[in-house]
Write an enzyme that holds these catalytic residues in place. Sequence first.
Site, mmCIF file in Angstrom:
data_model
loop_
_atom_site.group_PDB
_atom_site.id
_atom_site.type_symbol
_atom_site.label_atom_id
_atom_site.label_comp_id
_atom_site.label_asym_id
_atom_site.label_seq_id
_atom_site.Cartn_x
_atom_site.Cartn_y
_atom_site.Cartn_z
ATOM 1 N N ARG A 17 0.818 -1.220 0.000
ATOM 2 C CA ARG A 17 0.000 0.000 0.000
ATOM 3 C C ARG A 17 0.850 1.268 0.000
ATOM 4 O O ARG A 17 0.437 2.288 -0.539
ATOM 5 C CB ARG A 17 -0.943 -0.009 1.202
ATOM 6 C CG ARG A 17 -2.103 -0.972 1.059
ATOM 7 C CD ARG A 17 -3.155 -0.736 2.129
ATOM 8 N NE ARG A 17 -2.666 -1.110 3.456
ATOM 9 C CZ ARG A 17 -2.895 -2.291 4.013
ATOM 10 N NH1 ARG A 17 -3.573 -3.217 3.361
ATOM 11 N NH2 ARG A 17 -2.439 -2.552 5.212
ATOM 12 N N ASP A 44 -3.427 -2.216 -3.909
ATOM 13 C CA ASP A 44 -4.328 -2.629 -2.842
ATOM 14 C C ASP A 44 -5.173 -3.783 -3.364
ATOM 15 O O ASP A 44 -5.569 -3.787 -4.536
ATOM 16 C CB ASP A 44 -5.224 -1.453 -2.419
ATOM 17 C CG ASP A 44 -5.977 -1.736 -1.140
ATOM 18 O OD1 ASP A 44 -6.929 -2.544 -1.182
ATOM 19 O OD2 ASP A 44 -5.624 -1.161 -0.106
ATOM 20 N N LEU A 45 -5.449 -4.740 -2.503
ATOM 21 C CA LEU A 45 -6.245 -5.890 -2.921
ATOM 22 C C LEU A 45 -7.640 -5.499 -3.383
ATOM 23 O O LEU A 45 -8.273 -6.221 -4.149
ATOM 24 C CB LEU A 45 -6.349 -6.898 -1.765
ATOM 25 C CG LEU A 45 -5.075 -7.640 -1.389
ATOM 26 C CD1 LEU A 45 -5.329 -8.542 -0.185
ATOM 27 C CD2 LEU A 45 -4.549 -8.462 -2.556
ATOM 28 N N LYS A 146 -9.933 -16.623 6.262
ATOM 29 C CA LYS A 146 -9.043 -17.547 5.562
ATOM 30 C C LYS A 146 -9.841 -18.661 4.887
ATOM 31 O O LYS A 146 -9.586 -19.040 3.739
ATOM 32 C CB LYS A 146 -8.037 -18.152 6.544
ATOM 33 C CG LYS A 146 -6.869 -17.251 6.892
ATOM 34 C CD LYS A 146 -5.925 -17.093 5.725
ATOM 35 C CE LYS A 146 -4.630 -16.407 6.117
ATOM 36 N NZ LYS A 146 -3.715 -16.210 4.961
ATOM 37 N N LEU A 171 1.095 -22.071 12.913
ATOM 38 C CA LEU A 171 1.720 -20.868 13.468
ATOM 39 C C LEU A 171 3.143 -20.737 12.933
ATOM 40 O O LEU A 171 3.978 -21.622 13.127
ATOM 41 C CB LEU A 171 1.759 -20.950 14.997
ATOM 42 C CG LEU A 171 2.377 -19.748 15.705
ATOM 43 C CD1 LEU A 171 1.463 -18.532 15.626
ATOM 44 C CD2 LEU A 171 2.703 -20.088 17.152
ATOM 45 N N SER A 184 2.075 -13.650 14.680
ATOM 46 C CA SER A 184 2.591 -14.955 15.098
ATOM 47 C C SER A 184 3.667 -14.824 16.172
ATOM 48 O O SER A 184 3.654 -15.550 17.171
ATOM 49 C CB SER A 184 3.158 -15.711 13.889
ATOM 50 O OG SER A 184 2.152 -15.990 12.950
#
Length: 305
Positions: A17, A44-45, A146, A171, A184
């Site tokens: 971005r 940007d998505l 997800k 993870l 994470s």
Amino acid sequence: MVKLLLERGYRVRGVVRSPDNNEKCGHVERLEGAKEGLTLLKGDLLDPDSLSAAIDGCSGVFHMACPVPSYTLTNPEVEVLSHAIKGTLNVLEACKNSKVKRIVMTSSVAAMAFDLHKPKDAPLDESCWSDEDYLRENNHWCMLGKTMGEKAAWDYSQKNGLDLVVICPSLVLGSLLQASPNTSSLVVLKLLNGSSDSYENSSVGVVDVKDVANAHLLAYETKSASGRYLCRNKTVTRAEMIEIIRRLHPDYTLPTRMIEPQISLSMAKEFSQKKIIVNELGPKYTPVETTIKETVESLKEKGLF
């Protein structure tokens, strides 16, 4: 991922971005080979035109982004779910228009771990899908994002003849490139920074960041790769993490009061070892002890505790 691609001699375009934000992008631009092989583009998505411009002319695309908000959600259906699905479909649409040969997408073990239809004693594998209603009812919005994003990707790819391979990591731990912790690494950082003298002894599947990057590259380069691949080394409890850290750094102040967790659906399940990309297509996983050691050392080096 960018580091590995540059090391292998690929020319890489990255969509971010704010490409001029040194705080967020400087660590990538300083990688060896980045000056010659890396181009960061503003995008940007949710901006299809920016994705089309970035992907045009590429032979392969690694779609690794998904919303993981660090703030309190006010409208998760939009802030996470809609963005996860629309962003993924925008990437795939650009890939179709640019005739990209293969797309490798990062999903998550969370997209398969909450399968209500599997018997409790049956191992979870790549055929499993997390129950969307269960995730929504329990406010697991990022996990739901997800799951729904990956399902949308498979549906679109199959209808449009795209070559899609999906990696589902657990993870992800290991050395950080950036100066700030990611979601994470906070799992380990919270054990180190003195924020609490207690810990919930929950268990989690761990995999090394280098192995995850390698899995993505294997999925791209191996012609026979197809479908979904679990990318997960082994399960460790928080108590086991603490014991590993204590052996390495006996002088560190670590939580000592253990709280037993409530058993969740995912904790009661084992995972199949039959189709794991690092084993099937490449070398063995990095030992968990090494992964935790490098995570701790990296967090210390960055001055985060």
